[in-house]
Design an enzyme around this catalytic site. Structure first.
Site, mmCIF file in Angstrom:
data_model
loop_
_atom_site.group_PDB
_atom_site.id
_atom_site.type_symbol
_atom_site.label_atom_id
_atom_site.label_comp_id
_atom_site.label_asym_id
_atom_site.label_seq_id
_atom_site.Cartn_x
_atom_site.Cartn_y
_atom_site.Cartn_z
ATOM 1 C CG ASN A 79 -1.722 -1.307 1.490
ATOM 2 O OD1 ASN A 79 -3.007 -0.915 0.523
ATOM 3 N ND2 ASN A 79 -2.347 -1.971 2.463
ATOM 4 C CD GLU A 80 4.739 1.404 -3.162
ATOM 5 O OE1 GLU A 80 5.007 2.134 -1.933
ATOM 6 O OE2 GLU A 80 5.639 1.095 -3.654
ATOM 7 N N PRO A 81 1.841 5.352 -0.679
ATOM 8 C CG PRO A 81 3.640 6.494 -0.087
ATOM 9 C CD PRO A 81 3.501 5.616 -1.002
#
Length: 641
Positions: A158-160
């Site tokens: 879950n990236e920025p």
């Protein structure tokens, strides 16, 4: 925990002395859950993570299964993520990772294992992800979710930008994440651009969450996660919304937390009788105000949260300033091996014996000159008997075209000088070139290619030692520790053979001074394992009563990946412009690592550039604190074993 610390830390945090103790504690917590669920007659549903962080947890779970009878027959597992596309038998596959580290060694039923499938056709991904969420619900939901954390603050993939309600889906990987993964794929260009991941919302559905982080490299993002406002720019901060989350850290990963870095700002009681704590506070204040230490005033202390320090001191600010200034000044020495016939009362190293037998441990074949090349040169110049032990071959960090070039040289040299009837080396060149021509990205090198690459690194190390004035035939020791020789970025755990090789060398040389890499931020973990081998070897020799150890000091260096904080430094070796140039020339002897290292980590600069910047920065900080000005400084901390 003190209420002031709780106000700073928005989630419960447990800090252990090292990742070993932390991992064992987490594994036992998982084992307790498994046993409790078995006693209730229902399954334990575990959410599992991959990467270097949980590997020791899995090793301990395997040990508990083999030695203490922990059964996984009642366990159902769901993994967080997988690269996309990714074949399950690929070296980088998380399916393969989980089987190698855990599933192949325990009795978990095959049908109870769930890992996102990196081979799902693109048009079926959305339905597959929906079904993955459904399977978790059908299993009763996740009882305990294990997490690591990436430098971007990602949990899972879950990236920025990932929201708190996001679910299992296909995601595009952040550039930093791909850079961090580049070593596993032998180049960023080979890293998949997408991945399947459970969402932040999926993770938050778990009844209990444990997020782990080890090493100095994670300290900054841990601070943001634990103390910062929840934000989708750091997805891990959403863990603050969970009622049963734990953040488990080693000392290094906790270093930036307020309670560790500046406890006085959190209203925590500080041990002002401890010299190290006082030094940390005074140097922090001087740097905060950009003032030399000797110019700090009573008002500076009182107005910046350090009135208690001043109140417990037996003098006013000036007396405290002088005390800390002198401590820092006494760390500086141009004689890292000790100055002969000198008063060593306030020097970091002993005057006698002189000269000393010095053993420098270098995890890779270039860490010695990168991290402490100036000190190495000075030790040689000052007449000490200097030995260098290269702990690993470093063979995976050589580009394929370098191996071909050297094989080609051998073939041409052989053709020019081979005597009649001798076997031609041309056949070796043909085998090497054919293998590398067919080699797939990330494929393990053949034994011959690994050997050639290891010889390239060995030759470069010898060349650097010759520049330093050492005879490599007498002073270089190539240990080729077995844990490293997998041909892959992922290494084996430290083993008895690694420790015994180290013990044998120590007993043979019986040094009076040892230098070892204490740079645990190495993203590939080699420095960490190499240091563990040394420490375990020394501790074992101490327990056995090795007499020579009583007169041996161990100094830890950094530099390849980061530097010691100014308040930690116990020996600072200043470098002149000429010495910094000589150090650079020694680093340049490692031609296979020049221009573009194969595994640069997050810092894309060449290692000589990183080393010089760190040396100059340390010198600049000393200067700003009011101490003598130098071109560069190499820093060391003594290990009290």
């Amino acid at each position: 925990m003190h209420s002031a610390a709780r106000a700073q830390e928005r989630v419960p945090v447990q800090v252990y002395p090292d990742s070993e103790q932390a991992s064992v504690a987490v594994a036992r917590q998982i084992a307790d859950l498994i046993r409790a669920r078995a006693a209730e007659g229902r399954p334990a549903v575990l959410g599992l993570a991959t990467g270097s962080t949980p590997t020791r947890v899995y090793e301990e779970l395997v040990r508990l299964h083999r030695e203490e009878g922990l059964s996984f027959r009642n366990v159902v597992t769901f993994n967080l993520d997988e690269y996309f596309p990714m074949a399950p038998d690929s070296l980088q596959s998380y399916v393969r990772f989980m089987h190698e580290y855990l599933f192949d060694h325990i009795d978990v039923p095959a049908g109870s294992i769930h890992i996102p499938d990196g081979t799902v056709p693109a048009e079926q991904v959305a339905e597959y992800c929906r079904r993955y969420e459904e399977q978790i619900r059908e299993a009763g939901g996740i009882d305990l979710q294990l997490l690591g954390i990436g430098r971007t603050g990602h949990i899972g993939f879950n990236e920025p930008g990932s929201g708190a309600r996001s679910r299992t889906r296909l995601i595009t990987l952040d550039h930093i994440t791909r850079t961090d993964a580049a070593s596993d794929f032998y180049g960023e260009e080979n890293v998949p651009r997408r991945a399947l991941t459970m969402g932040v919302g999926s993770i938050l559905d778990a009844r209990q969450i444990i997020m782990m982080a080890w090493g100095e490299g994670k300290a900054a993002v841990v601070k943001r996660t634990v103390e910062g406002e929840p934000t989708d720019s750091v997805p891990a901060t959403y863990l603050q919304q969970h009622p049963a989350v734990q953040v488990v850290l080693d000392e290094a990963a906790a270093a930036e937390l307020t309670r560790r870095k500046t406890p006085w700002l959190a209203g925590l009681d500080s041990n002002w009788q401890d010299a190290a704590t006082v030094r940390k506070a005074v140097t922090w204040l001087a740097r905060q105000l950009q003032k030399p230490i000797l110019k700090l005033t009573d008002e500076d202390y009182n107005e910046n949260g350090l009135s208690d320090l001043l109140a417990t001191s037996d003098t006013q600010a000036y007396g405290l300033n002088i005390r800390v200034f002198n401590e820092l000044q006494h760390t500086i020495t141009g004689w890292p091996g000790g100055k002969p016939n000198a008063d060593d009362t306030h020097r970091p190293e002993r005057a006698a014996p002189f000269p000393k037998r010095v053993l420098i441990f270098s995890p890779h074949p270039d860490d010695d000159v990168i991290s402490m090349g100036g000190t190495l040169l000075r030790l040689v110049d000052q007449g000490h008997e200097v030995h260098v032990a290269y702990q690993t071959s470093g063979n995976i960090a050589v580009f394929d075209d370098e191996a071909i070039r050297f094989a080609d040289f051998v073939a041409d040299y052989d053709q020019a000088l081979r005597l009649p009837g001798e076997q031609p080396a041309e056949q070796l060149y043909q085998r090497i070139s054919e293998f590398l021509r067919r080699k797939a990205p990330g494929q393990v090198d053949s034994a011959e290619v690994q050997q050639i690459k290891g010889l390239i690194r060995r030759g470069e190390a010898k060349s650097a030692l010759r520049l330093a004035g050492l005879d490599p035939d007498e002073r270089a020791h190539f240990l080729d520790l077995p844990f490293y020789e997998t041909g892959r970025v992922r290494k084996k755990p430290i083993g008895e053979e690694d420790i015994q090789i180290t013990i044998d060398l120590l007993n043979r040389l019986q040094p009076q001074q040892i230098y070892a890499a204490g740079d645990l931020s190495d993203p590939h973990g080699t420095h960490r394992v190499c240091l563990a081998a040394i420490m375990q070897a020394v501790q074992r020799l101490k327990a056995e009563g090795a007499a020579w150890l009583q007169d041996c000091w161990v100094w830890l260096y950094r530099g390849a990946w980061q530097e010691w904080d100014i308040d930690q430094i116990e020996m600072a070796v200043p470098l002149s412009p000429q010495e910094l140039t000589r150090k650079r020339r020694a680093i340049f002897k490692h031609q296979s690592q020049k221009d573009r290292p194969l595994f640069p980590g997050a810092d894309q600069r060449e290692f000589w550039q990183r080393a010089e910047e760190r040396n100059r920065t340390t010198a600049k900080i000393y200067d700003q604190l009011g101490l003598p000005e130098y071109e560069g400084i190499e820093a060391f901390v003594r290990w009290q074993y």
